[in-house]
Design a protein around this motif. Structure first.
Motif, mmCIF file in Angstrom:
data_model
loop_
_atom_site.group_PDB
_atom_site.id
_atom_site.type_symbol
_atom_site.label_atom_id
_atom_site.label_comp_id
_atom_site.label_asym_id
_atom_site.label_seq_id
_atom_site.Cartn_x
_atom_site.Cartn_y
_atom_site.Cartn_z
ATOM 1 N N LEU A 1 0.833 -1.204 0.000
ATOM 2 C CA LEU A 1 0.000 0.000 0.000
ATOM 3 C C LEU A 1 0.871 1.259 0.000
ATOM 4 O O LEU A 1 0.618 2.210 -0.747
ATOM 5 C CB LEU A 1 -0.934 -0.006 1.227
ATOM 6 N N GLU A 2 1.914 1.226 0.815
ATOM 7 C CA GLU A 2 2.822 2.382 0.891
ATOM 8 C C GLU A 2 3.447 2.667 -0.485
ATOM 9 O O GLU A 2 3.501 3.811 -0.943
ATOM 10 C CB GLU A 2 3.918 2.067 1.924
ATOM 11 N N ALA A 3 3.886 1.590 -1.152
ATOM 12 C CA ALA A 3 4.504 1.753 -2.471
ATOM 13 C C ALA A 3 3.487 2.291 -3.485
ATOM 14 O O ALA A 3 3.818 3.145 -4.318
ATOM 15 C CB ALA A 3 5.067 0.414 -2.952
ATOM 16 N N LEU B 1 0.710 10.154 -3.464
ATOM 17 C CA LEU B 1 -0.060 10.388 -2.231
ATOM 18 C C LEU B 1 0.747 10.013 -0.995
ATOM 19 O O LEU B 1 0.197 9.640 0.031
ATOM 20 C CB LEU B 1 -1.352 9.555 -2.260
ATOM 21 N N GLN B 2 2.099 10.126 -1.118
ATOM 22 C CA GLN B 2 2.919 9.665 0.012
ATOM 23 C C GLN B 2 2.740 10.519 1.275
ATOM 24 O O GLN B 2 3.109 10.103 2.366
ATOM 25 C CB GLN B 2 4.419 9.571 -0.373
ATOM 26 N N ASN B 3 2.144 11.736 1.122
ATOM 27 C CA ASN B 3 1.950 12.574 2.318
ATOM 28 C C ASN B 3 0.662 12.257 3.061
ATOM 29 O O ASN B 3 0.359 12.836 4.094
ATOM 30 C CB ASN B 3 1.950 14.063 1.933
ATOM 31 N N ASN C 1 -5.545 10.151 11.269
ATOM 32 C CA ASN C 1 -5.133 9.623 9.954
ATOM 33 C C ASN C 1 -6.053 10.154 8.866
ATOM 34 O O ASN C 1 -7.238 10.382 9.100
ATOM 35 C CB ASN C 1 -5.233 8.085 9.928
ATOM 36 N N ASP C 2 -5.496 10.303 7.662
ATOM 37 C CA ASP C 2 -6.371 10.606 6.516
ATOM 38 C C ASP C 2 -7.078 9.326 6.087
ATOM 39 O O ASP C 2 -8.237 9.331 5.704
ATOM 40 C CB ASP C 2 -5.540 11.126 5.328
ATOM 41 N N LEU C 3 -6.311 8.213 6.134
ATOM 42 C CA LEU C 3 -6.865 6.932 5.689
ATOM 43 C C LEU C 3 -6.461 5.841 6.677
ATOM 44 O O LEU C 3 -5.274 5.630 6.919
ATOM 45 C CB LEU C 3 -6.317 6.582 4.290
ATOM 46 N N SER C 4 -7.458 5.188 7.251
ATOM 47 C CA SER C 4 -7.181 4.026 8.108
ATOM 48 C C SER C 4 -7.733 2.802 7.394
ATOM 49 O O SER C 4 -8.894 2.793 6.989
ATOM 50 C CB SER C 4 -7.870 4.174 9.460
#
Length: 517
Positions: free
Chosen positions: A311-313, A320-322, A349-352
């Motif tokens: 997901l991070e990648a 959207l890395q920020n 968090n913006d997204l959980s």
């Protein structure tokens, strides 16, 4: 018609003679009495289907009689008849669960309507539902012969689920059997459709549905905002009809802003489909770009250990890395409870993201699979099991907390599941994968009519385990069985819920966006 027994309680019962004759002509049995006390004695000795009760009587009042009746026979419907329109009497009566409320003078048709409403209600509804489905049945049968696009298949599947849920409460075995045969036929046609079109969906600029690997980009990213935190819940193994079963509970806290479906990639199995959602890549690309994270069927170790890293990648690739993101995987009740306790920490968090392994909890080990087999022998029972699980799960508590904290909620899944009934023989070597709904390996021997065959995995963006590996996917409600120890194997797995193959239930899955009420 079975005779319906009515008790009519009124101190001026003689004036109601015409009404009583009218009902008797219609084959109702009417017993009369003039006081509450007398009514209670009769009720102790006789079974009635319904009571008409005058509110205004000397001695025990109608309301007092009502209370006494309800203490003795809680489920006996009582229709209150009164001269008075005073609100408190209505409220009292309604509070005491009366079945209906009539104001004097009553005419015979009102009485008849009240009887129909209270006694024939379920019969009338089931007759209406049955006749509606009979009309729709022809339309669905016609549609099925013409359906030729992924949108039309999604619509048709929704229609079948709608009728399945409508017919669920009706004890009409014939209708249910007709629907079952329609589902089987639909899956047979859908299998052909996938065979013909699935490979083309991976060509450049193809007209293809949103699938696991572009779900995030197409459907989730547009919902994210810095003004409202988002909770994305991916419930493992959730079929569309199971979502429909617990939707009413979710709607106590959330209102739906949109509901759509998307297609799970093949194999419709967690290691492929769920990794595709989080990485935003097809498996062949995952293997190439993230060799440390991707594992093939024959590799040792867990196959879904790097969803957070995937997901991070993906977020990085999408610029959207920020985005402040947190990922949680819940595989048991305790872990769910713990997250509920710490839920407040997700507020910033913006997204959980929560991956919830519901089916794992139900059928993780083979012995528990026997329990599921016992509790969920068909789709209706499976939905009911899902509903009971959801009502008592930490997931519901999380949804309640998310609502209180103003989260947007996105509910989806990685793939569905199907009740398998028909074995199909397959022969492979040692390296052949173990899944019951798909196999990959060298030199597979199989019944061609039962499977969708992909000779070159690259055609559908899957990695090859060896140079000559192919994939086969079971269609409809088939499951793949080896010839050795065949009978034991078949009786063990028949009528269990499996995934990995080609069916409407496994491939067409829900994506729902909701906002707090």
């Amino acid at each position: 018609m079975n005779h319906i027994n009515i008790l009519w309680v009124d101190d001026e019962i003689d004036l109601l003679k015409p009404h009583i004759l009218f009902l008797e002509k219609k084959n109702y049995n009417v017993t009369t009495c003039k006081s509450g006390t007398e009514a209670l004695e009769i009720i102790d000795d006789t079974n009635f289907d319904i009571v008409f009760l005058d509110e205004n009587m000397p001695g025990l009042t109608g309301l007092e009689t009502l209370n006494e009746i309800k203490e003795r026979r809680a489920n006996l419907p009582v229709v209150m008849i009164t001269k008075s329109e005073e609100e408190y009497i209505m409220e009292e009566a309604i509070g005491n669960k009366i079945a209906d409320y009539l104001i004097k003078p009553v005419n015979p048709n009102q009485i008849l309507l009240s009887l129909k409403k209270n006694l024939d209600h379920s019969r009338l509804i089931s007759e209406k539902t049955t006749s509606n489905y009979q009309q729709e049945f022809r339309k669905i049968a016609m549609d099925m012969s013409m359906v030729n696009s992924y949108e039309e298949w999604a619509d048709l599947y929704q229609k079948l689920i709608y009728w399945e849920l409508q017919l669920e409460d009706i004890e009409d075995v014939g209708m249910t059997e007709i629907l079952e045969s329609q589902k089987t036929e639909a899956n047979a046609q859908f299998g052909k459709f996938i065979e013909k079109n699935y490979t083309d969906w991976f060509e450049k600029d193809a007209d293809a549905p949103t699938m696991s690997h572009n779900l995030f980009k197409n459907k989730i990213v547009p919902e994210l905002s810095d003004k409202q935190p988002t909770l994305l819940v991916v419930i493992d193994n959730l079929r569309y009809d199971q979502w429909k079963a617990f939707e009413p509970i979710v709607s106590n806290y959330y209102k739906k802003t949109s509901e759509s479906s998307f297609y799970s990639i093949l194999p419709t199995a967690t290691q492929y489909a769920r990794n595709a959602i989080f990485s935003g890549l097809m498996p062949i690309e995952m293997e190439k770009r993230h060799p440390d994270y991707w594992k093939n069927d024959t590799d040792d170790g867990g196959k879904n250990l790097f969803e957070a890293e995937f997901l991070e990648a993906q977020l990085k690739r999408l610029g959207l890395q920020n985005l402040k993101t947190e990922y949680h995987k819940i595989t048991n009740f305790q872990a769910g409870k713990k997250l509920v306790e710490n839920f407040k920490s997700l507020k910033n968090n913006d997204l959980s993201v929560i991956v919830y392994n519901f089916v794992d909890m139900l059928s993780h080990s083979k012995t528990e699979m026997e329990v599921v087999k016992e509790l969920a022998s068909n789709d209706k029972a499976y939905r009911s099991l899902t509903l009971s699980w959801f009502k008592n799960s930490p997931l519901l508590e999380m949804i309640q907390k998310a609502q209180q904290m103003g989260f947007k909620l996105i509910l989806t899944t990685d793939h569905g599941t199907i009740n398998v009934n028909n074995p199909s023989k397959v022969i492979g070597d040692r390296e052949t994968s173990l899944n019951l709904r798909y196999k990959t390996g060298r030199s597979l021997t199989y019944e061609a009519k039962d499977v969708f065959v992909v000779k070159d995995p690259k055609d559908i963006q899957l990695p090859s385990i060896t140079m000559s590996s192919s994939f086969i996917f079971a269609k409809g409600d088939m499951f793949l069985a080896y010839p050795n120890n065949y009978n034991h194997y078949v009786s063990y797995f028949r009528n269990t819920y499996q995934h990995g193959g080609v069916s409407l239930e496994e491939m067409i899955i829900p994506f729902v966006v909701l906002n707090p009420k």
